[in-house]
Write a protein that holds these residues in place. Structure first.
Motif, mmCIF file in Angstrom:
data_model
loop_
_atom_site.group_PDB
_atom_site.id
_atom_site.type_symbol
_atom_site.label_atom_id
_atom_site.label_comp_id
_atom_site.label_asym_id
_atom_site.label_seq_id
_atom_site.Cartn_x
_atom_site.Cartn_y
_atom_site.Cartn_z
ATOM 1 N N ALA A 20 0.881 -1.177 0.000
ATOM 2 C CA ALA A 20 0.000 0.000 0.000
ATOM 3 C C ALA A 20 0.911 1.217 0.000
ATOM 4 O O ALA A 20 1.786 1.328 0.873
ATOM 5 C CB ALA A 20 -0.913 -0.004 1.220
ATOM 6 N N PHE A 21 0.729 2.129 -0.946
ATOM 7 C CA PHE A 21 1.697 3.215 -1.125
ATOM 8 C C PHE A 21 1.830 4.086 0.109
ATOM 9 O O PHE A 21 2.939 4.478 0.476
ATOM 10 C CB PHE A 21 1.333 4.078 -2.340
ATOM 11 N N SER A 22 0.723 4.405 0.785
ATOM 12 C CA SER A 22 0.814 5.305 1.934
ATOM 13 C C SER A 22 1.712 4.710 3.020
ATOM 14 O O SER A 22 2.488 5.430 3.674
ATOM 15 C CB SER A 22 -0.580 5.606 2.495
ATOM 16 N N HIS A 23 1.640 3.395 3.205
ATOM 17 C CA HIS A 23 2.489 2.736 4.199
ATOM 18 C C HIS A 23 3.943 2.694 3.724
ATOM 19 O O HIS A 23 4.872 2.923 4.503
ATOM 20 C CB HIS A 23 1.989 1.315 4.465
ATOM 21 N N GLN A 24 4.144 2.388 2.439
ATOM 22 C CA GLN A 24 5.501 2.313 1.911
ATOM 23 C C GLN A 24 6.183 3.682 1.941
ATOM 24 O O GLN A 24 7.355 3.794 2.314
ATOM 25 C CB GLN A 24 5.471 1.751 0.485
ATOM 26 N N ALA A 25 5.449 4.736 1.580
ATOM 27 C CA ALA A 25 6.016 6.082 1.584
ATOM 28 C C ALA A 25 6.441 6.479 2.993
ATOM 29 O O ALA A 25 7.524 7.044 3.204
ATOM 30 C CB ALA A 25 5.000 7.077 1.030
ATOM 31 N N SER A 26 5.602 6.174 3.986
ATOM 32 C CA SER A 26 5.892 6.541 5.362
ATOM 33 C C SER A 26 7.137 5.818 5.877
ATOM 34 O O SER A 26 8.021 6.419 6.498
ATOM 35 C CB SER A 26 4.685 6.231 6.256
ATOM 36 N N ILE A 27 7.225 4.533 5.583
ATOM 37 C CA ILE A 27 8.351 3.751 6.123
ATOM 38 C C ILE A 27 9.659 4.115 5.428
ATOM 39 O O ILE A 27 10.733 4.122 6.041
ATOM 40 C CB ILE A 27 8.038 2.234 6.053
ATOM 41 N N VAL A 28 9.588 4.467 4.140
ATOM 42 C CA VAL A 28 10.797 4.898 3.417
ATOM 43 C C VAL A 28 11.305 6.227 3.978
ATOM 44 O O VAL A 28 12.514 6.410 4.184
ATOM 45 C CB VAL A 28 10.522 4.996 1.901
ATOM 46 N N GLU A 29 10.401 7.161 4.251
ATOM 47 C CA GLU A 29 10.816 8.439 4.841
ATOM 48 C C GLU A 29 11.452 8.218 6.220
ATOM 49 O O GLU A 29 12.432 8.877 6.580
ATOM 50 C CB GLU A 29 9.627 9.400 4.950
ATOM 51 N N PHE A 30 10.890 7.281 6.987
ATOM 52 C CA PHE A 30 11.489 6.939 8.294
ATOM 53 C C PHE A 30 12.915 6.422 8.111
ATOM 54 O O PHE A 30 13.837 6.844 8.824
ATOM 55 C CB PHE A 30 10.628 5.891 9.004
ATOM 56 N N CYS A 31 13.104 5.509 7.155
ATOM 57 C CA CYS A 31 14.442 4.940 6.936
ATOM 58 C C CYS A 31 15.448 6.017 6.526
ATOM 59 O O CYS A 31 16.602 6.006 6.976
ATOM 60 C CB CYS A 31 14.373 3.852 5.858
#
Length: 479
Positions: A20-31
């Motif tokens: 799900a893009f919203s989850h992937q975008a959030s976790i990538v920004e965290f990393c």
């Protein structure tokens, strides 16, 4: 605030998201922020997929620093998932089917890398079992508000305490550290206790106690009481917990080169400051045809300027998450709508550069589905909101935004679940030109400043990121 110099021993961690893009975008920004604070960390992002990697995620991954790698798992065929299931259920089943592939990737990493920890999205937390098998530290990443995390943590006890459907529960539900919440405003996965969606979320919530800690995309100033309650809950109920880390707001930054985006921004350039209401339901949200008509007439009736991202209607509120319609969404607008609102409104199909729109001087309000990424983006830019939740934990977020921090107005829906045009127009005018809107603007501008402060070198969220990384190293040293 860097944990060590470049000569330090490299610390490798793996991160598992969901398709799900919203989850992937959030976790990538965290990393990206994690490796910025801890220069010697090396991260491998693992992405389960349905049919193929998400195009928006592929674009996002082009800007990764060299110490973040990624791996897309063999895709799960969408036709092998139950076609009548909610998108959220399809996504969780796809992640479950991907667990052997996740295990394989982790085993391959461990053969070449001294991997020390695994971070899993809430909806991929079956991977905690794999982390235990490989003797890795394990954490859960929540792209949610701390209030939503508290609700999820307390679901197993709510399940025991409340015997009826939550929406039929008469009294407000009190969860530690949270605004009192009506049962109908609990996440949509909770709302049918006999459903597969409820069974899946209950299983995932029960598994949370296995983690060493929680990483939450929020910040202390907006959710101080929820943060304290989460810390206390972990101290009392989890023997191996190392803490709760509020490390947000993680939001997307940067500009888009999409031609549609430049058209939106060009139109905004010609509008007065804070005069435009931006209307968007995120990367997955959809309205029914009836509700789409009422929203169109409501925008028209309000007399306010608007920029509306229109998506083809669907009977499912999250209809665009796994498979968006290919139909031209503008054909579903009320007859004559575009002609009648010409000059006052700008309509774009399916997508717009949200970060840039919210940051534009002409944008004065945001009608949002209350996805947490969107809510944080609005807070970071100091833009007041109309809260229009659709699915997942969005109703819970709406309660936080309207009754907790009081930076949004929420329209009333009739007995058929429809917000009618007169109500929509009244709420829009209240936000854009009313006294309530003026008060909300003052509050959200203070939150905007607090969010910026949290992300500074010695801000609360940067400190939390630093503490998270040093905690991993401390626990690794004990193992």
């Amino acid at each position: 605030m860097n944990s060590r110099d470049s000569m330090a021993k490299t610390t490798h961690i793996a991160v598992v998201s969901i398709p799900a893009f919203s989850h992937q975008a959030s976790i990538v920004e965290f990393c990206k922020r994690l490796v910025h604070v801890h220069h010697h960390f090396q991260v491998t992002c693992i992405f389960p997929t349905i049919d193929a990697p998400l195009p928006a995620t592929l674009t996002l991954l082009k800007s990764l620093p060299s110490n973040i790698n990624y791996s897309f798992l063999p895709p799960i065929n969408k036709r092998d998932l139950p076609q009548d299931a909610l998108s959220a259920v399809q996504i969780q089943l796809a992640v479950s089917q991907s667990m052997p592939s996740i295990q394989h990737v982790l085993r391959s990493l461990l053969s070449t890398t001294p991997l020390v920890a695994l971070i899993a999205d809430l909806f991929a937390n079956e991977a905690l079992e794999i982390a235990k098998e490989f003797k890795l530290l394990s954490y859960v990443y929540f792209p949610h508000s701390a209030m939503a995390v508290s609700v999820l943590l307390h679901l197993p006890s709510l399940h025991q305490q409340v015997s009826c459907e939550y929406r039929d529960h008469k009294e407000a539900i009190n969860i530690p550290g949270c605004v009192p919440i009506q049962g109908r405003d609990l996440p949509s996965h909770f709302q049918d206790r006999s459903s597969l969606a409820y069974k899946l979320i209950l299983d995932r919530c029960k598994r949370l106690s296995h983690a060493h800690g929680f990483i939450v995309n929020s910040f202390s100033k907006i959710e101080e009481s929820s943060e304290r309650a989460l810390q206390e809950h972990n101290r009392v109920s989890s023997s191996n917990s190392s803490g709760v880390y509020l490390i947000g707001p993680n939001v997307q930054t940067g500009s888009s080169n999409d031609p549609k985006g430049s058209e939106c921004l060009k139109w905004l350039e010609n509008q007065e400051a804070k005069s435009v209401l931006y209307v968007s339901f995120g990367s997955g949200g959809t309205l029914s045809q009836q509700q789409m008509n009422e929203l169109g007439f409501g925008l028209e009736l309000s007399g306010e300027k608007f920029l509306w991202v229109v998506r083809a209607p669907s009977d499912s509120a999250d209809g665009a998450y796994v498979g968006a319609s290919n139909d031209d969404p503008l054909q579903f607008l009320p007859n004559g709508f575009l002609e009648r609102t010409k000059g006052r409104g700008f309509v774009v199909g399916s997508w717009a550069p949200q970060t840039e729109i919210l940051g534009h001087v002409s944008t004065g309000g945001f009608l949002t589905h209350c996805g947490w990424n969107s809510a944080l983006e609005s807070i970071v830019q100091g833009v007041p909101m109309v809260a229009w939740p659709l699915f997942a934990e969005q109703r819970t977020n709406a309660v936080l935004l309207t009754e907790g921090v009081k930076v949004a107005l929420r329209p009333k829906f009739n007995d058929s679940g429809i917000a009618e045009r007169e109500e929509i127009a009244e709420v829009i005018k209240g936000l854009m030109v009313g006294e309530q809107g003026r008060l909300i603007r003052g509050r959200i501008e203070k939150l905007r400043d607090a969010a910026a402060e949290a992300l500074k070198e010695h801000g609360s969220s940067t400190r939390a990121l630093y503490q998270f990384g040093t905690q991993i190293e401390r626990l690794e040293g004990q193992s």
